[in-house]
Design a protein around this motif. Structure first.
Motif, PDB file in Angstrom:
ATOM      1  N   LEU A   1      18.087 -12.140  51.117  1.00  0.00           N
ATOM      2  CA  LEU A   1      17.980 -12.090  52.514  1.00  0.00           C
ATOM      3  C   LEU A   1      19.068 -13.314  52.996  1.00  0.00           C
ATOM      4  O   LEU A   1      19.896 -12.819  54.254  1.00  0.00           O
ATOM      5  N   LEU A   2      19.323 -14.352  52.454  1.00  0.00           N
ATOM      6  CA  LEU A   2      20.220 -15.394  52.804  1.00  0.00           C
ATOM      7  C   LEU A   2      21.817 -14.590  52.648  1.00  0.00           C
ATOM      8  O   LEU A   2      22.364 -14.839  53.444  1.00  0.00           O
ATOM      9  N   ILE A   3      21.990 -14.003  51.697  1.00  0.00           N
ATOM     10  CA  ILE A   3      23.249 -13.401  51.294  1.00  0.00           C
ATOM     11  C   ILE A   3      23.654 -12.169  52.176  1.00  0.00           C
ATOM     12  O   ILE A   3      24.613 -12.200  52.776  1.00  0.00           O
ATOM     13  N   GLU A   4      22.535 -11.380  52.490  1.00  0.00           N
ATOM     14  CA  GLU A   4      22.569 -10.398  53.321  1.00  0.00           C
ATOM     15  C   GLU A   4      22.953 -10.939  54.951  1.00  0.00           C
ATOM     16  O   GLU A   4      23.733 -10.327  55.575  1.00  0.00           O
ATOM     17  N   ALA A   5      22.283 -11.893  55.177  1.00  0.00           N
ATOM     18  CA  ALA A   5      22.547 -12.449  56.411  1.00  0.00           C
ATOM     19  C   ALA A   5      23.815 -13.156  56.552  1.00  0.00           C
ATOM     20  O   ALA A   5      24.372 -13.101  57.758  1.00  0.00           O
ATOM     21  N   GLY A   6      24.310 -13.565  55.588  1.00  0.00           N
ATOM     22  CA  GLY A   6      25.570 -14.303  55.587  1.00  0.00           C
ATOM     23  C   GLY A   6      26.466 -13.192  55.597  1.00  0.00           C
ATOM     24  O   GLY A   6      27.709 -13.508  56.484  1.00  0.00           O
ATOM     25  N   LEU A   7      26.700 -11.988  54.939  1.00  0.00           N
ATOM     26  CA  LEU A   7      27.655 -11.101  55.231  1.00  0.00           C
ATOM     27  C   LEU A   7      27.507 -10.736  56.399  1.00  0.00           C
ATOM     28  O   LEU A   7      28.669 -10.065  57.069  1.00  0.00           O
ATOM     29  N   MET A   8      26.511 -10.484  57.173  1.00  0.00           N
ATOM     30  CA  MET A   8      26.364  -9.966  58.629  1.00  0.00           C
ATOM     31  C   MET A   8      27.057 -10.807  59.612  1.00  0.00           C
ATOM     32  O   MET A   8      28.039 -10.438  60.421  1.00  0.00           O
ATOM     33  N   ALA A   9      26.564 -12.227  59.410  1.00  0.00           N
ATOM     34  CA  ALA A   9      27.444 -13.186  60.367  1.00  0.00           C
ATOM     35  C   ALA A   9      28.757 -13.474  60.077  1.00  0.00           C
ATOM     36  O   ALA A   9      29.420 -13.689  61.090  1.00  0.00           O
ATOM     37  N   ALA A  10      29.016 -13.114  58.821  1.00  0.00           N
ATOM     38  CA  ALA A  10      30.506 -13.332  58.734  1.00  0.00           C
ATOM     39  C   ALA A  10      31.385 -12.161  58.758  1.00  0.00           C
ATOM     40  O   ALA A  10      32.709 -12.162  58.561  1.00  0.00           O
ATOM     41  N   ASP A  11      30.913 -11.304  59.134  1.00  0.00           N
ATOM     42  CA  ASP A  11      31.604  -9.761  59.355  1.00  0.00           C
ATOM     43  C   ASP A  11      32.334  -9.329  58.088  1.00  0.00           C
ATOM     44  O   ASP A  11      33.369  -9.057  58.270  1.00  0.00           O
ATOM     45  N   ILE A  12      31.577  -9.556  56.810  1.00  0.00           N
ATOM     46  CA  ILE A  12      32.063  -9.218  55.778  1.00  0.00           C
ATOM     47  C   ILE A  12      31.511  -7.929  55.194  1.00  0.00           C
ATOM     48  O   ILE A  12      30.223  -7.481  55.453  1.00  0.00           O
ATOM     49  N   ALA A  13      32.538  -6.960  54.837  1.00  0.00           N
ATOM     50  CA  ALA A  13      31.890  -5.433  54.368  1.00  0.00           C
ATOM     51  C   ALA A  13      31.071  -5.681  53.077  1.00  0.00           C
ATOM     52  O   ALA A  13      31.553  -6.204  52.281  1.00  0.00           O
ATOM     53  N   PRO A  14      29.902  -5.136  53.008  1.00  0.00           N
ATOM     54  CA  PRO A  14      29.041  -5.230  51.990  1.00  0.00           C
ATOM     55  C   PRO A  14      29.804  -4.763  50.723  1.00  0.00           C
ATOM     56  O   PRO A  14      29.157  -5.272  49.816  1.00  0.00           O
ATOM     57  N   GLY A  15      30.593  -3.733  50.851  1.00  0.00           N
ATOM     58  CA  GLY A  15      31.174  -3.105  49.716  1.00  0.00           C
ATOM     59  C   GLY A  15      32.189  -3.665  49.234  1.00  0.00           C
ATOM     60  O   GLY A  15      32.937  -3.087  48.233  1.00  0.00           O
ATOM     61  N   LEU A  16      32.660  -4.973  49.682  1.00  0.00           N
ATOM     62  CA  LEU A  16      34.033  -5.459  49.524  1.00  0.00           C
ATOM     63  C   LEU A  16      34.040  -5.886  48.193  1.00  0.00           C
ATOM     64  O   LEU A  16      35.230  -6.066  47.369  1.00  0.00           O
ATOM     65  N   LEU A  17      33.043  -6.294  47.285  1.00  0.00           N
ATOM     66  CA  LEU A  17      32.987  -6.811  46.103  1.00  0.00           C
ATOM     67  C   LEU A  17      32.770  -5.589  44.877  1.00  0.00           C
ATOM     68  O   LEU A  17      32.815  -6.063  43.846  1.00  0.00           O
ATOM     69  N   ARG A  18      32.538  -4.484  45.562  1.00  0.00           N
ATOM     70  CA  ARG A  18      32.035  -3.581  44.547  1.00  0.00           C
ATOM     71  C   ARG A  18      33.221  -2.945  43.716  1.00  0.00           C
ATOM     72  O   ARG A  18      34.349  -2.957  44.370  1.00  0.00           O
TER      73      ARG A  18
ATOM     74  N   ARG B   1      39.048  -9.390  58.150  1.00  0.00           N
ATOM     75  CA  ARG B   1      37.721  -9.475  59.028  1.00  0.00           C
ATOM     76  C   ARG B   1      37.107 -10.576  58.086  1.00  0.00           C
ATOM     77  O   ARG B   1      36.300 -11.439  58.977  1.00  0.00           O
ATOM     78  N   ARG B   2      37.181 -10.749  56.858  1.00  0.00           N
ATOM     79  CA  ARG B   2      36.311 -11.615  56.270  1.00  0.00           C
ATOM     80  C   ARG B   2      36.618 -12.897  56.394  1.00  0.00           C
ATOM     81  O   ARG B   2      36.031 -14.015  56.475  1.00  0.00           O
ATOM     82  N   ALA B   3      38.186 -13.043  56.338  1.00  0.00           N
ATOM     83  CA  ALA B   3      38.862 -14.324  56.333  1.00  0.00           C
ATOM     84  C   ALA B   3      38.554 -15.135  57.732  1.00  0.00           C
ATOM     85  O   ALA B   3      38.150 -16.341  57.898  1.00  0.00           O
ATOM     86  N   ALA B   4      38.483 -14.134  58.938  1.00  0.00           N
ATOM     87  CA  ALA B   4      38.166 -14.565  60.157  1.00  0.00           C
ATOM     88  C   ALA B   4      36.763 -15.011  60.441  1.00  0.00           C
ATOM     89  O   ALA B   4      36.322 -16.001  60.950  1.00  0.00           O
ATOM     90  N   GLY B   5      35.806 -14.173  59.652  1.00  0.00           N
ATOM     91  CA  GLY B   5      34.309 -14.201  60.175  1.00  0.00           C
ATOM     92  C   GLY B   5      33.988 -15.587  59.362  1.00  0.00           C
ATOM     93  O   GLY B   5      32.912 -16.041  59.881  1.00  0.00           O
ATOM     94  N   LEU B   6      34.510 -15.993  58.274  1.00  0.00           N
ATOM     95  CA  LEU B   6      33.729 -16.886  57.399  1.00  0.00           C
ATOM     96  C   LEU B   6      34.104 -18.187  58.296  1.00  0.00           C
ATOM     97  O   LEU B   6      33.290 -19.221  58.051  1.00  0.00           O
ATOM     98  N   GLU B   7      34.795 -18.302  59.258  1.00  0.00           N
ATOM     99  CA  GLU B   7      34.798 -19.631  60.200  1.00  0.00           C
ATOM    100  C   GLU B   7      34.019 -19.712  61.113  1.00  0.00           C
ATOM    101  O   GLU B   7      33.854 -20.688  61.846  1.00  0.00           O
ATOM    102  N   ARG B   8      33.044 -18.773  61.267  1.00  0.00           N
ATOM    103  CA  ARG B   8      31.994 -18.851  62.495  1.00  0.00           C
ATOM    104  C   ARG B   8      30.913 -18.591  62.045  1.00  0.00           C
ATOM    105  O   ARG B   8      30.216 -18.320  62.790  1.00  0.00           O
ATOM    106  N   VAL B   9      30.376 -18.629  60.772  1.00  0.00           N
ATOM    107  CA  VAL B   9      29.096 -18.555  60.247  1.00  0.00           C
ATOM    108  C   VAL B   9      28.083 -19.593  60.703  1.00  0.00           C
ATOM    109  O   VAL B   9      28.330 -20.647  60.678  1.00  0.00           O
TER     110      VAL B   9
END
Length: 714
Positions: free
Chosen positions: A206-223, A249-257
């Motif tokens: 739940l924590l990681i999925e919440a972080g991916l959402m808040a940081a605008d990180i594509a969930p498939g980026l690590l696949r 988008r990931r780089a920008a999103g990590l700035e505002r989690v």
């Protein structure tokens, strides 16, 4: 192209909304999935960005399947050489529902044989089987005496994000965790800077999925693998472009989690969570600590947020009385320690949920594997009494009564007029300085804007009034918290008024009479649809038949859609923002206007573009809508724009593009605006039509905008 996205049971309606936000069209839920249409880029984007889907399938055809031999014959007729190399690898998955062929493994074998035999006959060599990472994974679904043959573009289930290195007891699948967070309202809470706490985080899903959402990180980026990698029709350049966009988008999103915190008493679970968090690249965003759930446990210092957990709910994971105490502690924390927080519990034992001692505002049925579970959502500001929600004080009751009064009047008016989105309340009571807008689409959504209080008002008191207002809104409208969105509206300077607040990318479809329009409640101060301009847009539609239409400062193109639906021969929409032009493009496509020769979108500084076109004299329009901002100092503009100062020149340039007998509709939202008629040519006829363009729901604010109809008479 037509596609089908599979999903866990109970998640399909949510997945449909997600696919719509990604640009999907012709969306239709169907059992454990969603049918949708779009180009190949959309399927790639769904594989990369869907947090909720299990697989993305590309249906090829349906073949008869009353028996295995007929199935074999039908599959062999498919032109597999278009999809698979003769020396490639394949795998076949088969599912069935009330099928004539009862043995799915044998059916899968016959499909494999059919593909292999066709390829051997044509090329003298055959593909081999690779069940782990094939070049082509074929999906077969048997139903009745037919079989649907599809390509699995995901290849492996999309819940396998690529960050799970190990798991503790009973982990959630990642897409189920994402669904839980979405139903619980986390995207909106995160966009407003709220904190998330999971006090029993386990391996951290739940924590990681919440972080991916808040940081605008594509969930498939690590696949490391998708099913289309070995497909002969794979567009590698298209895919790499999407990856590049997702990386940015990931780089920008990590700035505002916002803060995301996880506790657990089991050190092995925390070790697993730490490894998974690191693998997901969220070390800086997620805080882990070893703590036992207790009434006096240390909690994050935040006024608002989401308390969420998937606590144990069966004998396999704990003893009955201990579990009751666990659930009771969850309720006690919410009542006494976190009164401003929303909360959500995911449990497979509703009887244990009763120990929480609070009445859930909403229950959603979901399945964790074969186990039927409930997601229990609790509102913010839960009351101190067991089984109660927060009570309204005298002022809150007055606010609630005004909402009910407005609702009785405006809901009848809206039904009579066919209006789906309208303003319910706008500072009617001075102490409750909010605007409340209702948006009716597939569901009811409420957009609340708080007007920033003056410095003379005690911030604590202002916060209490806002809290009372939000409670009243949810009570009166019987609204779950995830469908209420809050913004703070204050005086903006320069380009700040257009700046992003978040980047969830979630769009919702609403209707304005015969128009279908997309709105966004989280990413910007405004939603993409100015409700007070509703009547202006309808007038434009009524005047547009057969005419060339120009929409300046077009924003998200709502006026252009109205003109197109009114039969405009051609439309041109101009705006400086590529974001808004993309939005306008989506709105036009949503209404069936995909031809960009007939419906032109131009990215330009409207002031400069008008000056240049007025000098060139090449363009002519029969109907022009000019709705400039009050003030702008964008980095892309060499000079500032002030509507009071600059409107005469702007109107003169716009009139230069009018055909004889053409009409310019000029409006703006500067409350103190005064039209300088003396600065205009004497041949211009100016008619103020403001009063006729103020809708019923804005009658209390007659200065919400000003509007004129301008023509050249001689």
């Amino acid at each position: 192209m037509k596609f089908f996205a599979t999903a866990p049971e109970g998640v399909s309606p949510l997945l449909a909304e997600e696919l719509r936000s990604l640009g999907a069209e012709r969306i239709q839920t169907a059992g454990l999935g969603v049918n949708f249409s779009g180009e190949l880029a959309l399927a790639y984007r769904a594989c990369l960005w869907s947090r909720l889907a299990s697989r993305i399938l590309l249906p090829l055809t349906d073949v008869p399947a009353p028996d295995p031999e007929t199935l074999y014959a039908g599959v062999r007729e498919i032109r597999w050489e278009r999809h698979l190399r003769s020396d490639g690898t394949l795998a076949v998955d088969c599912t069935a529902s009330d099928a004539a062929i009862g043995h799915t493994r044998y059916a899968a074998l016959k499909v494999k044989d059919a593909v292999v035999d066709r390829m051997r006959e044509q090329f003298g060599e055959r593909p081999s089987v690779d069940t782990e990472r094939p070049d082509l994974r074929i999906n077969v679904h048997l139903r009745g005496d037919k079989a649907r043959i599809s390509l699995d573009l995901a290849g492996t289930p999309l819940h396998q994000r690529g960050y799970r290195t190990s798991g503790a007891a009973a982990p959630l699948k990642e897409n189920l965790a994402a669904a839980i967070l979405t139903f619980a309202g986390w995207p909106a809470i995160a966009a407003q800077g709220g904190t998330l706490l999971d006090p029993m985080c386990g391996s951290g899903t739940l924590l990681i999925e919440a972080g991916l959402m808040a940081a605008d990180i594509a969930p498939g980026l690590l696949r490391p693998y998708f099913g289309f990698f070995g497909w002969k029709r794979h567009d590698k350049a298209l895919w790499e472009g999407l990856l590049e966009e997702a990386g940015a988008r990931r780089a920008a999103g990590l700035e505002r989690v916002p803060p995301i915190v996880g506790y657990d008493r089991d050190p092995r679970a925390l070790e697993a969570a730490a490894r998974n968090v690191t693998a997901a690249g969220l070390d800086e965003a997620i805080t882990l600590a070893r703590r036992t759930l207790a009434a006096d446990m240390t909690l994050p210092q935040a006024a608002s947020g989401l308390l969420i957990s998937n606590p144990p709910y069966g004998e396999r994971l704990g003893a009955g009385e201990d579990l009751r105490q666990t659930y009771a502690l969850f309720g006690e924390l919410l009542r006494t320690r976190l009164p401003g927080w929303h909360a959500a519990l995911f449990t497979g034992n509703p009887e244990l949920a009763a120990a929480v001692g609070l009445r859930p505002q909403r229950q959603t049925t979901l399945f964790n594997g074969p186990i039927e579970c409930r997601l229990l959502a609790y509102p913010a500001a839960a009351g101190v009494e067991a089984g109660a929600t927060a009570e309204l004080d005298e002022g809150g009751q007055a606010f609630a009564n005004r909402l009910r009064k407005n609702l009785r009047h405006l809901s009848r008016w809206a039904r009579r007029e066919g209006v789906d989105c309208y303003r319910l309340y706008d500072q009617d009571i001075p102490d409750y300085a909010v605007a409340v807008d209702l948006y009716q689409g597939a569901q009811l959504w409420v957009h609340v804007q708080e007007y920033a209080p003056p410095r003379s008002v005690d911030p604590l008191r202002a916060g209490e009034r806002l809290e009372q207002a939000l409670i009243a809104i949810r009570d009166v409208l019987e609204l779950p918290p995830e469908r209420l969105f809050l913004k703070v509206r204050q005086r903006q300077k320069g380009s700040a008024q257009y700046g992003k607040l978040a980047e969830t990318g979630r769009f919702y479809e609403v209707r304005e009479w015969n128009c279908r329009l997309l709105v966004n409640f989280t990413d910007y101060l405004d939603t993409g649809l100015f409700l007070d301009h509703r009547l202006i847009r309808r007038q434009l539609q009524q005047q547009a038949a057969g005419k060339r239409f120009l929409n300046l400062f077009c924003y998200t193109g709502a006026a252009t859609v109205h003109a197109a639906l009114g039969g405009a021969a051609h439309t041109t929409s101009v705006d400086m923002s590529s974001t808004y032009l993309d939005w306008a493009d989506r709105n036009l496509r949503l209404n069936g206007f995909a031809d960009r020769k007939a419906h032109e979108l131009i990215r330009a500084n409207c002031v400069e573009w008008l000056q240049q076109e007025a000098q060139r004299g090449r363009r002519r329009y029969d109907l022009i809508f000019l709705d400039p901002p009050t003030f702008s100092s964008s980095k892309r503009m060499e000079a500032t724009f002030d509507v009071q100062r600059d409107h005469p020149a702007l109107i003169r340039d716009a009139l230069a593009l009018l055909t004889p007998g053409g009409v310019l509709v000029f409006s703006n939202n500067f409350r103190k605006f005064r039209l300088d008629t003396e600065a205009l040519d004497p041949s211009v006829k100016v008619e103020e039509i403001t009063r006729a363009t103020i809708p019923e729901d804005f009658r209390r604010r007659p200065d919400i905008h000003h509007c004129w109809r301008i023509t050249v008479v001689g």
